[in-house]
Enzyme design. Structure first.
Site, PDB file in Angstrom:
ATOM      1  N   CYS A  49      46.705  35.583  31.322  1.00  0.00           N
ATOM      2  CA  CYS A  49      45.723  36.467  30.706  1.00  0.00           C
ATOM      3  C   CYS A  49      45.014  37.378  31.717  1.00  0.00           C
ATOM      4  O   CYS A  49      45.626  38.303  32.212  1.00  0.00           O
ATOM      5  CB  CYS A  49      44.749  35.652  29.875  1.00  0.00           C
ATOM      6  SG  CYS A  49      43.953  36.662  28.613  1.00  0.00           S
ATOM      7  N   HIS A  79      47.210  31.090  26.851  1.00  0.00           N
ATOM      8  CA  HIS A  79      46.132  30.390  27.541  1.00  0.00           C
ATOM      9  C   HIS A  79      46.238  28.888  27.499  1.00  0.00           C
ATOM     10  O   HIS A  79      46.986  28.332  26.725  1.00  0.00           O
ATOM     11  CB  HIS A  79      44.828  30.713  26.818  1.00  0.00           C
ATOM     12  CG  HIS A  79      44.072  31.772  27.505  1.00  0.00           C
ATOM     13  ND1 HIS A  79      43.665  31.653  28.794  1.00  0.00           N
ATOM     14  CD2 HIS A  79      43.655  32.975  27.080  1.00  0.00           C
ATOM     15  CE1 HIS A  79      43.013  32.739  29.118  1.00  0.00           C
ATOM     16  NE2 HIS A  79      42.998  33.561  28.101  1.00  0.00           N
TER      17      HIS A  79
HETATM   18  N1  GLN Z   1      39.198  40.015  30.019  1.00  0.00           N
HETATM   19  C1  GLN Z   1      40.547  40.142  29.595  1.00  0.00           C
HETATM   20  C2  GLN Z   1      40.711  40.670  28.173  1.00  0.00           C
HETATM   21  O1  GLN Z   1      39.856  40.478  27.340  1.00  0.00           O
HETATM   22  C3  GLN Z   1      41.235  38.820  29.748  1.00  0.00           C
HETATM   23  C4  GLN Z   1      40.591  37.755  28.926  1.00  0.00           C
HETATM   24  C5  GLN Z   1      41.198  36.440  29.102  1.00  0.00           C
HETATM   25  O2  GLN Z   1      41.619  36.038  30.222  1.00  0.00           O
HETATM   26  N2  GLN Z   1      41.208  35.722  28.003  1.00  0.00           N
HETATM   27  O3  GLN Z   1      41.718  41.267  27.886  1.00  0.00           O
END
Ligand code: GLN
Length: 240
Positions: free
Chosen positions: A93, A189
């Site tokens: 992510c 994730h």
């Molecule tokens: N901040 C990034 C987004 O919203 C990644 C978020 C995350 O790692 N869940 O795209």
């Protein structure tokens, strides 16, 4: 035999327990008699990539990504050399977005590592879903969960998988993540590797091959993990 796993900036990049992926790699090695050393790096620590076999870059909020992004420029050349030499990376992510050239948000453009030819732009709404992927590179479906505002574009690169259910990189082109050399970048994730032991072994196999020239990993009893994997696949993709 021994593998050394580097965890980059666990205090900042560890959304949804991405750290559990390291526990999974460690356990699957130990069950096979392979030693594992885990090295955690904080923002100011020097990193000797020549001593690492697998690197984990986890997810983070936009704010946390902004904090690490300056430091990333300092390690960029060493990490690039590591990747080009076949070093394994699993980036999730926020960490995945930072592998690319930039992540553009309403606040501006965060410079990424440019290790892989991709870029990300923030969009609305957030893309939140369970995910099922299919890929010729893996023997079974890959299941997981995504939650991101960024839309990632990988051009002609090879995706981690094709989206059967969920949004993937951008909600449009049906691609999810990226595979480049021994780098896996993905929006999936949390317990990605426990849910997908075939992906965990892919990383371990690549790392073992680079270090020892051997790819054989003793089979493990993954029947429960695969039952859960196939349950999720059937629940969301509908195909039995
Ligand atoms: N901040 C990034 C987004 O919203 C990644 C978020 C995350 O790692 N869940 O795209």
């Amino acid at each position: 035999m021994k593998l050394t796993i580097g965890h980059l900036y666990p205090d900042l990049l560890n959304l949804y327990g991405d750290r559990g992926n390291i526990q999974c790699m460690k356990k699957r090695c130990e069950w096979r008699g392979i030693d594992v050393e885990i090295r955690e790096y904080q923002l100011t620590d020097p990193i000797d990539f020549s001593g690492l076999d697998i690197v984990l870059l986890g997810g983070g909020s936009d704010r946390e990504q902004q904090i690490v992004c300056t430091t990333l420029q300092n390690i960029r050349d060493d990490m690039k050399a590591y990747v080009e030499d076949g070093g394994s990376v699993i980036a999730v992510c926020g960490g995945y977005q930072l592998l690319g050239h930039y992540y553009e948000t309403g606040e501006g453009k965060m410079k990424g590592l440019s290790l892989v030819d991709l870029y990300t732009k923030q969009g609305s709404p957030r893309l939140i879903s369970n995910v099922v992927l299919k890929s010729e590179d893996f023997p079974y479906e890959i299941t997981g969960f995504e939650n991101h505002g960024g839309r990632t574009w990988i051009g002609e690169n090879r995706p981690f998988g094709r989206v059967v259910f969920g949004y993937g990189n951008n909600g449009e082109d049906k691609m999810e993540g990226i595979l480049y050399k021994n780098v896996v970048g993905t929006y999936l994730h949390g317990p990605l590797l426990p849910k997908n032991p075939h992906v965990c072994d892919y990383l371990l196999r690549n790392a073992m091959n680079r270090k020892y020239g051997r790819t054989d990993l003793a089979p493990l009893d993954d029947s429960q993990e695969m039952e859960a994997n196939q349950y999720i696949k059937n629940r969301f993709s509908g195909s039995k």
